[in-house]
Enzyme design. Structure first.
Site, PDB file in Angstrom:
ATOM      1  N   SER A   1      22.193  41.351  30.108  1.00 33.36           N
ATOM      2  CA  SER A   1      21.791  41.692  31.479  1.00 33.36           C
ATOM      3  C   SER A   1      20.793  42.840  31.517  1.00 33.36           C
ATOM      4  O   SER A   1      20.863  43.778  30.715  1.00 33.36           O
ATOM      5  CB  SER A   1      23.044  42.114  32.244  1.00 33.36           C
ATOM      6  OG  SER A   1      22.695  42.795  33.428  1.00 33.36           O
TER       7      SER A   1
ATOM      8  N   GLU B   1      20.981  45.091  33.459  1.00 31.37           N
ATOM      9  CA  GLU B   1      21.748  46.316  33.745  1.00 31.37           C
ATOM     10  C   GLU B   1      21.820  47.233  32.523  1.00 31.37           C
ATOM     11  O   GLU B   1      22.049  48.437  32.655  1.00 31.37           O
ATOM     12  CB  GLU B   1      23.166  45.955  34.182  1.00 31.37           C
ATOM     13  CG  GLU B   1      23.279  45.558  35.644  1.00 31.37           C
ATOM     14  CD  GLU B   1      23.059  46.724  36.596  1.00 31.37           C
ATOM     15  OE1 GLU B   1      23.748  47.743  36.445  1.00 31.37           O
ATOM     16  OE2 GLU B   1      22.204  46.606  37.476  1.00 31.37           O
TER      17      GLU B   1
ATOM     18  N   TYR C   1      30.224  48.204  33.735  1.00 31.35           N
ATOM     19  CA  TYR C   1      29.731  46.835  33.470  1.00 31.35           C
ATOM     20  C   TYR C   1      28.580  46.873  32.467  1.00 31.35           C
ATOM     21  O   TYR C   1      28.565  46.123  31.485  1.00 31.35           O
ATOM     22  CB  TYR C   1      29.263  46.204  34.793  1.00 31.35           C
ATOM     23  CG  TYR C   1      28.472  44.921  34.608  1.00 31.35           C
ATOM     24  CD1 TYR C   1      29.113  43.697  34.434  1.00 31.35           C
ATOM     25  CD2 TYR C   1      27.070  44.930  34.610  1.00 31.35           C
ATOM     26  CE1 TYR C   1      28.387  42.521  34.263  1.00 31.35           C
ATOM     27  CE2 TYR C   1      26.335  43.762  34.432  1.00 31.35           C
ATOM     28  CZ  TYR C   1      26.997  42.561  34.261  1.00 31.35           C
ATOM     29  OH  TYR C   1      26.273  41.404  34.086  1.00 31.35           O
TER      30      TYR C   1
HETATM   31  P1  NAP Z   1      29.727  34.643  38.175  1.00 34.30           P
HETATM   32  O1  NAP Z   1      29.256  33.686  39.218  1.00 34.30           O
HETATM   33  O2  NAP Z   1      30.489  35.848  38.593  1.00 34.30           O
HETATM   34  O3  NAP Z   1      30.617  33.805  37.132  1.00 34.30           O
HETATM   35  C1  NAP Z   1      31.446  34.443  36.196  1.00 34.30           C
HETATM   36  C2  NAP Z   1      32.300  33.394  35.502  1.00 34.30           C
HETATM   37  O4  NAP Z   1      33.165  34.048  34.564  1.00 34.30           O
HETATM   38  C3  NAP Z   1      33.217  32.597  36.441  1.00 34.30           C
HETATM   39  O5  NAP Z   1      33.252  31.258  36.022  1.00 34.30           O
HETATM   40  C4  NAP Z   1      34.571  33.249  36.206  1.00 34.30           C
HETATM   41  O6  NAP Z   1      35.669  32.417  36.469  1.00 34.30           O
HETATM   42  C5  NAP Z   1      34.481  33.532  34.711  1.00 34.30           C
HETATM   43  N1  NAP Z   1      35.474  34.498  34.258  1.00 34.30           N
HETATM   44  C6  NAP Z   1      35.647  35.773  34.686  1.00 34.30           C
HETATM   45  N2  NAP Z   1      36.689  36.333  34.050  1.00 34.30           N
HETATM   46  C7  NAP Z   1      37.181  35.399  33.194  1.00 34.30           C
HETATM   47  C8  NAP Z   1      38.269  35.367  32.278  1.00 34.30           C
HETATM   48  N3  NAP Z   1      39.045  36.437  32.093  1.00 34.30           N
HETATM   49  N4  NAP Z   1      38.477  34.253  31.564  1.00 34.30           N
HETATM   50  C9  NAP Z   1      37.708  33.151  31.753  1.00 34.30           C
HETATM   51  N5  NAP Z   1      36.670  33.104  32.630  1.00 34.30           N
HETATM   52  C10 NAP Z   1      36.420  34.223  33.337  1.00 34.30           C
HETATM   53  O7  NAP Z   1      28.493  35.133  37.290  1.00 34.30           O
HETATM   54  P2  NAP Z   1      27.019  34.510  37.117  1.00 34.30           P
HETATM   55  O8  NAP Z   1      26.115  35.116  38.137  1.00 34.30           O
HETATM   56  O9  NAP Z   1      27.130  33.038  36.986  1.00 34.30           O
HETATM   57  O10 NAP Z   1      26.586  35.163  35.739  1.00 34.30           O
HETATM   58  C11 NAP Z   1      26.861  34.535  34.492  1.00 34.30           C
HETATM   59  C12 NAP Z   1      26.806  35.552  33.381  1.00 34.30           C
HETATM   60  O11 NAP Z   1      25.519  36.155  33.333  1.00 34.30           O
HETATM   61  C13 NAP Z   1      27.768  36.736  33.526  1.00 34.30           C
HETATM   62  O12 NAP Z   1      28.178  37.112  32.231  1.00 34.30           O
HETATM   63  C14 NAP Z   1      26.935  37.832  34.155  1.00 34.30           C
HETATM   64  O13 NAP Z   1      27.483  39.082  33.848  1.00 34.30           O
HETATM   65  C15 NAP Z   1      25.615  37.570  33.477  1.00 34.30           C
HETATM   66  N6  NAP Z   1      24.407  37.979  34.212  1.00 34.30           N
HETATM   67  C16 NAP Z   1      24.215  37.542  35.486  1.00 34.30           C
HETATM   68  C17 NAP Z   1      23.050  37.872  36.145  1.00 34.30           C
HETATM   69  C18 NAP Z   1      22.792  37.406  37.558  1.00 34.30           C
HETATM   70  O14 NAP Z   1      21.878  37.963  38.193  1.00 34.30           O
HETATM   71  N7  NAP Z   1      23.493  36.383  38.049  1.00 34.30           N
HETATM   72  C19 NAP Z   1      22.071  38.646  35.493  1.00 34.30           C
HETATM   73  C20 NAP Z   1      22.307  39.055  34.194  1.00 34.30           C
HETATM   74  C21 NAP Z   1      23.475  38.701  33.550  1.00 34.30           C
HETATM   75  P3  NAP Z   1      36.344  32.314  37.955  1.00 34.30           P
HETATM   76  O15 NAP Z   1      35.521  31.303  38.687  1.00 34.30           O
HETATM   77  O16 NAP Z   1      37.718  31.870  37.645  1.00 34.30           O
HETATM   78  O17 NAP Z   1      36.265  33.671  38.574  1.00 34.30           O
HETATM   79  O1  G4F Z   2      23.543  42.257  44.167  1.00 33.04           O
HETATM   80  P1  G4F Z   2      24.086  43.395  43.389  1.00 33.04           P
HETATM   81  O2  G4F Z   2      25.543  43.629  43.494  1.00 33.04           O
HETATM   82  O3  G4F Z   2      23.616  43.140  41.901  1.00 33.04           O
HETATM   83  P2  G4F Z   2      23.465  44.116  40.642  1.00 33.04           P
HETATM   84  O4  G4F Z   2      24.320  45.298  40.747  1.00 33.04           O
HETATM   85  O5  G4F Z   2      22.012  44.337  40.432  1.00 33.04           O
HETATM   86  O6  G4F Z   2      24.057  43.199  39.467  1.00 33.04           O
HETATM   87  C1  G4F Z   2      23.694  41.824  39.343  1.00 33.04           C
HETATM   88  O7  G4F Z   2      22.548  41.720  38.529  1.00 33.04           O
HETATM   89  C2  G4F Z   2      22.736  42.177  37.167  1.00 33.04           C
HETATM   90  C3  G4F Z   2      21.400  41.981  36.460  1.00 33.04           C
HETATM   91  O8  G4F Z   2      20.574  43.085  36.712  1.00 33.04           O
HETATM   92  C4  G4F Z   2      23.825  41.342  36.534  1.00 33.04           C
HETATM   93  F1  G4F Z   2      23.985  41.728  35.247  1.00 33.04           F
HETATM   94  C5  G4F Z   2      25.119  41.501  37.300  1.00 33.04           C
HETATM   95  O9  G4F Z   2      26.110  40.642  36.730  1.00 33.04           O
HETATM   96  C6  G4F Z   2      24.884  41.083  38.745  1.00 33.04           C
HETATM   97  O10 G4F Z   2      24.624  39.707  38.767  1.00 33.04           O
HETATM   98  O11 G4F Z   2      23.350  44.731  43.820  1.00 33.04           O
HETATM   99  C7  G4F Z   2      21.946  44.845  43.802  1.00 33.04           C
HETATM  100  C8  G4F Z   2      21.538  46.183  44.439  1.00 33.04           C
HETATM  101  C9  G4F Z   2      22.321  47.377  43.901  1.00 33.04           C
HETATM  102  O12 G4F Z   2      21.443  48.460  43.727  1.00 33.04           O
HETATM  103  C10 G4F Z   2      23.300  47.723  45.006  1.00 33.04           C
HETATM  104  O13 G4F Z   2      23.691  49.090  45.077  1.00 33.04           O
HETATM  105  O14 G4F Z   2      21.852  46.116  45.833  1.00 33.04           O
HETATM  106  C11 G4F Z   2      22.467  47.345  46.222  1.00 33.04           C
HETATM  107  N1  G4F Z   2      23.268  47.120  47.428  1.00 33.04           N
HETATM  108  C12 G4F Z   2      23.036  47.693  48.631  1.00 33.04           C
HETATM  109  N2  G4F Z   2      23.981  47.307  49.511  1.00 33.04           N
HETATM  110  C13 G4F Z   2      24.363  46.354  47.527  1.00 33.04           C
HETATM  111  C14 G4F Z   2      24.809  46.471  48.841  1.00 33.04           C
HETATM  112  N3  G4F Z   2      24.992  45.583  46.624  1.00 33.04           N
HETATM  113  C15 G4F Z   2      26.083  44.882  47.028  1.00 33.04           C
HETATM  114  N4  G4F Z   2      26.697  44.073  46.148  1.00 33.04           N
HETATM  115  N5  G4F Z   2      26.575  44.987  48.311  1.00 33.04           N
HETATM  116  C16 G4F Z   2      25.977  45.781  49.254  1.00 33.04           C
HETATM  117  O15 G4F Z   2      26.423  45.859  50.398  1.00 33.04           O
END
Ligand code: NAP
Ligand code: G4F
Length: 348
Positions: free
Chosen positions: A125, A127, A149
């Site tokens: 990520s 992050e 995280y």
């Molecule tokens: P998500 O929608 O939150 O999906 C997370 C998945 O992990 C869900 O299927 C969840 O299952 C499963 N999970 C959580 N805890 C578990 C456990 N203890 N055992 C088995 N399964 C478990 O996340 P996403 O947005 O698809 O992201 C996929 C991956 O990419 C994550 O690792 C995230 O950190 C990473 N990532 C995401 C982004 C982004 O912007 N989306 C960016 C960078 C990296 P349940 O459905 O049961 O909760």
């Molecule tokens: O949508 P966010 O919660 O995503 P964040 O923290 O960037 O993390 C996501 O992207 C990461 C990749 O860079 C992944 F690794 C991670 O798993 C996840 O998918 O927040 C985005 C920004 C933050 O700065 C947060 O402080 O939006 C700001 N924000 C402002 N108001 C808020 C809110 N975030 C959330 N969730 N809710 C609010 O009300």
């Protein structure tokens, strides 16, 4: 026929990746964890629920991961499961370390013992770069995680590299910047906004409470990003890749564009509430995807304006169908009203 095992198949990326791999002709297996209420709505929404082989396993139980490998006997493992919400990682720091961090080692150990020829994708990520940057970030930029995280993800990043170097496992880190879609969880800011905008436009709600409006993110489209995961594992050599759009926008801009989409003024509905501020936030993220473009031929197709349109239109469409009494797999009607949620006090 190639076989893939996806951890996190019930999440946003898992569902899109499963669809993509099925269309490529793969036999797709996915691990899901036992919950009191099943959570397969995304797979149902994409019309692929019946095309997937589901295996019950949990990241905190390493033997269940080994068992999942034995059952699926995959060519490729896409390790996407994690506690993925940065905000929750401040509240469940130890759990996040185990699930998002240590479980990567459990999966790699299982691969090493079962079949080290399996190719491995780690969902790393942006992050991991943390706060304090104002430059476009690439694979050589320094890491300085700013949340539990991010620290767990950085551990996952390094252990993936270590297993690649120590045991010659074909293991890649996808350093993915934020990517969104109508299947995004409702706690993430983009979907929180698109869902609220749809409800406000239809008179179902009036206000939207948010935290840090100044944070900048490089937001892409999840279906584009899952293709990059696949492309990394098809390259001759394993490597780590930034996947991003190269554009950055504030949360405020995202809000403004979403409200514009339904002809409303965001300032009349959005209020800042400190419950949605984090103890530390990452204020700037923007990624340089040059390596991915040059080595695996990946480029983003959907950028900011189109992403906003896709998300707002889909949430609007869903709430309209819901108002007309239609039943379909969907998360929003069961989501708790966030104003009722108690979060930890923010450091002043
Ligand atoms: P998500 O929608 O939150 O999906 C997370 C998945 O992990 C869900 O299927 C969840 O299952 C499963 N999970 C959580 N805890 C578990 C456990 N203890 N055992 C088995 N399964 C478990 O996340 P996403 O947005 O698809 O992201 C996929 C991956 O990419 C994550 O690792 C995230 O950190 C990473 N990532 C995401 C982004 C982004 O912007 N989306 C960016 C960078 C990296 P349940 O459905 O049961 O909760
Ligand atoms: O949508 P966010 O919660 O995503 P964040 O923290 O960037 O993390 C996501 O992207 C990461 C990749 O860079 C992944 F690794 C991670 O798993 C996840 O998918 O927040 C985005 C920004 C933050 O700065 C947060 O402080 O939006 C700001 N924000 C402002 N108001 C808020 C809110 N975030 C959330 N969730 N809710 C609010 O009300």
């Amino acid at each position: 026929m190639k076989r893939a095992l996806i951890t996190g198949i019930t999440g946003q990326d898992g569902a899109y990746l499963a669809k993509f791999l099925i269309e490529k002709g793969y036999e797709v297996y996915g691990i899901y964890r036992r919950l009191s209420t099943p959570n397969f709505w995304r797979l149902q929404y994409l019309g692929i629920f019946d095309k997937i082989n589901l295996i019950s396993a949990d990241l905190i139980d390493e033997f269940s991961l080994l068992e999942a490998l034995k059952i699926s006997d995959p060519d490729e493992v896409y390790h996407l499961a994690a506690q993925s919400f940065v905000g929750a990682s401040f509240e469940q720091a130890v759990g996040t370390a185990q699930v998002t961090g240590v479980a990567v080692t459990s999966m790699l150990e299982a691969i090493r013992h079962y079949n080290p020829e399996i190719k491995f994708y780690q969902a790393s990520s942006s992050e991991i770069y943390g706060d304090g940057h104002d430059e476009i970030l690439n694979e050589n930029s320094p890491f300085k995680p700013s949340s539990p995280y991010a620290a767990a993800k950085l551990y996952g990043y390094w252990i993936t590299r270590i297993y690649r170097e120590a045991y010659d496992i074909f293991a890649c880190n996808g350093i993915l910047f934020n990517h969104e879609s109508p299947l995004r969880g409702l706690e993430f800011v983009t979907r929180k906004i698109s869902n609220a905008v749809a409800k406000i436009a239809l008179g179902l709600e009036n206000r939207l409470l948010l935290g840090n409006l100044d944070a900048k993110r490089d937001w892409g489209y999840a279906p584009d990003y899952v293709e990059a995961m696949y492309m990394m594992l098809q390259h001759e050599v394993p490597d780590d890749y930034v996947i991003a759009t190269g554009e950055t926008h504030t949360v405020r801009e995202f809000c403004e564009r979403c409200f514009d989409e339904v002809g409303l003024d965001w300032q009349e509905h959005v209020k800042v509430d400190k419950r949605f501020m984090r103890p530390i936030d990452v204020n700037f993220l923007c990624g340089d995807y040059t390596r991915a473009k040059e080595k695996i031929g990946w480029e983003p197709r959907v950028k900011f304006d189109e992403l906003v349109k896709i998300m707002v239109r889909e949430d609007l469409n869903r709430w309209e169908r819901w108002q007309n009494g239609e039943k379909f797999p969907w998360d929003a009607p069961n989501h708790p009203n966030e104003t009722k949620l108690i979060t930890r006090t923010v450091r002043s």
